[in-house]
Design a protein around this motif. Structure first.
Motif, PDB file in Angstrom:
ATOM      1  N   UNK A 102      -3.835  14.708   0.123  1.00  0.00           N
ATOM      2  CA  UNK A 102      -2.310  14.163  -0.300  1.00  0.00           C
ATOM      3  C   UNK A 102      -2.704  13.419  -1.392  1.00  0.00           C
ATOM      4  N   UNK A 103      -2.106  13.516  -2.396  1.00  0.00           N
ATOM      5  CA  UNK A 103      -2.435  12.427  -3.676  1.00  0.00           C
ATOM      6  C   UNK A 103      -0.997  11.885  -3.603  1.00  0.00           C
ATOM      7  N   UNK A 104      -0.865  10.403  -4.107  1.00  0.00           N
ATOM      8  CA  UNK A 104       0.076   9.955  -4.285  1.00  0.00           C
ATOM      9  C   UNK A 104      -0.250   8.441  -5.272  1.00  0.00           C
ATOM     10  N   UNK A 105       1.157   7.773  -5.533  1.00  0.00           N
ATOM     11  CA  UNK A 105       1.032   6.564  -6.126  1.00  0.00           C
ATOM     12  C   UNK A 105       0.365   5.411  -5.158  1.00  0.00           C
ATOM     13  N   UNK A 106      -0.532   4.750  -5.680  1.00  0.00           N
ATOM     14  CA  UNK A 106      -1.083   3.556  -4.740  1.00  0.00           C
ATOM     15  C   UNK A 106       0.312   2.553  -4.730  1.00  0.00           C
ATOM     16  N   UNK A 107       0.618   2.326  -3.673  1.00  0.00           N
ATOM     17  CA  UNK A 107       2.048   1.346  -3.267  1.00  0.00           C
ATOM     18  C   UNK A 107       1.357  -0.210  -3.350  1.00  0.00           C
ATOM     19  N   UNK A 157      -5.361  10.281  -1.132  1.00  0.00           N
ATOM     20  CA  UNK A 157      -5.903   9.882  -2.460  1.00  0.00           C
ATOM     21  C   UNK A 157      -4.652   9.092  -3.043  1.00  0.00           C
ATOM     22  N   UNK A 158      -5.125   7.798  -3.491  1.00  0.00           N
ATOM     23  CA  UNK A 158      -4.059   7.132  -4.179  1.00  0.00           C
ATOM     24  C   UNK A 158      -4.480   6.844  -5.804  1.00  0.00           C
ATOM     25  N   UNK A 159      -3.813   7.127  -6.692  1.00  0.00           N
ATOM     26  CA  UNK A 159      -3.914   7.061  -8.203  1.00  0.00           C
ATOM     27  C   UNK A 159      -3.433   5.840  -8.440  1.00  0.00           C
ATOM     28  N   UNK A 160      -3.666   5.156  -9.513  1.00  0.00           N
ATOM     29  CA  UNK A 160      -3.107   3.805 -10.065  1.00  0.00           C
ATOM     30  C   UNK A 160      -3.762   2.680  -9.137  1.00  0.00           C
TER      31      UNK A 160
END
Ligand SMILES: [Zn+2]
Length: 229
Positions: A102-107, A157-160
């Motif tokens: 899963x890819x998502x925003x890094x909170x 996987x977090x982007x940002x």
């Protein structure tokens, strides 16, 4: 699976890798959490009109990328909260499409401003991946009445991220990422572009910057969590 707040966030955050993985035969799903109804500086456009336009743009971008499934949760732009309902919607998507990664925003990014919706999506996704989608006693109604089964995601996987620990060579797929990005026509004026600079140049400059010191031209960086066996 890419889980993201607004139409265009998926292509910005993970487009180069998604294009590369689709080309390699991966099945990709998108989960778009809001309708993007606040994303304009154009005062003549109503939120409802904008939402319709942005849904069409996201559909076009996803089709172009070769994304197989697109779920739109339809929350109002700027209105995401860390609620049971929202977390349940993400758990449902995970149990239905059963992604390995899963890819998502890094909170947890704190070195710069971050849109509240991005933070909410990152938090709800992190919790949905572990342990909510995995354990049958969380959202049991999805299992007893909707016919879904628990699902264990292997990697998040977090982007940002403030500090990334994975880099992917996107030299061969960055053109596809840029072409998908410009399908979001309503967002073109808002992509803080310097005068004289194009979106393509902006994306490529950043990708070239992170690839410095590697033996490829363009890179995409992430922070990766791997589930224990
Ligand atoms: Zn966004």
């Amino acid at each position: 699976m890419v889980i993201f707040a607004h139409p265009d966030d998926a292509e910005i955050g993970s487009g180069g890798v998604i294009a590369r993985w689709v080309a390699a035969g991966c099945e990709v799903s998108y989960v778009l959490c809001t309708n993007g109804s606040a994303g304009t500086g154009d005062r003549s456009l109503s939120p409802a009109e904008l939402a319709v336009k942005r849904a069409a743009e996201q559909r076009a971008a996803a089709d172009f990328m070769g994304v197989r499934h697109l779920e739109m949760l339809g929350y109002p732009d700027g209105g995401l909260e860390d609620t049971r309902e929202f977390r349940g919607d993400i758990v449902r998507a995970l149990r239905k499409h059963r992604p390995h990664t899963v890819f998502a925003h890094d909170p947890y990014r704190f070195k710069g401003f971050q849109h509240r919706d991005h933070r909410m999506v990152g938090i709800a996704t992190t919790d949905a991946v572990y342990p909510f989608a995995r354990d049958h006693l969380h959202f049991p109604e999805q299992i007893t009445t909707e016919g879904l089964e628990p699902h264990r995601v292997r990697e998040l996987w977090y982007w940002g991220a403030d500090e990334s620990d994975v880099i992917v060579d996107v030299t061969d797929s960055i053109d596809k990422q840029v072409a998908a990005l410009i399908r979001h026509e309503s967002q073109m004026p808002g992509f803080s572009i310097q005068p004289g600079q194009t979106i393509e140049q902006r994306v490529k400059d950043r990708a070239a910057e992170v690839a410095q010191g590697y033996r490829f031209r363009y890179g995409a960086v992430f922070r990766r969590l791997v589930a224990r066996r």
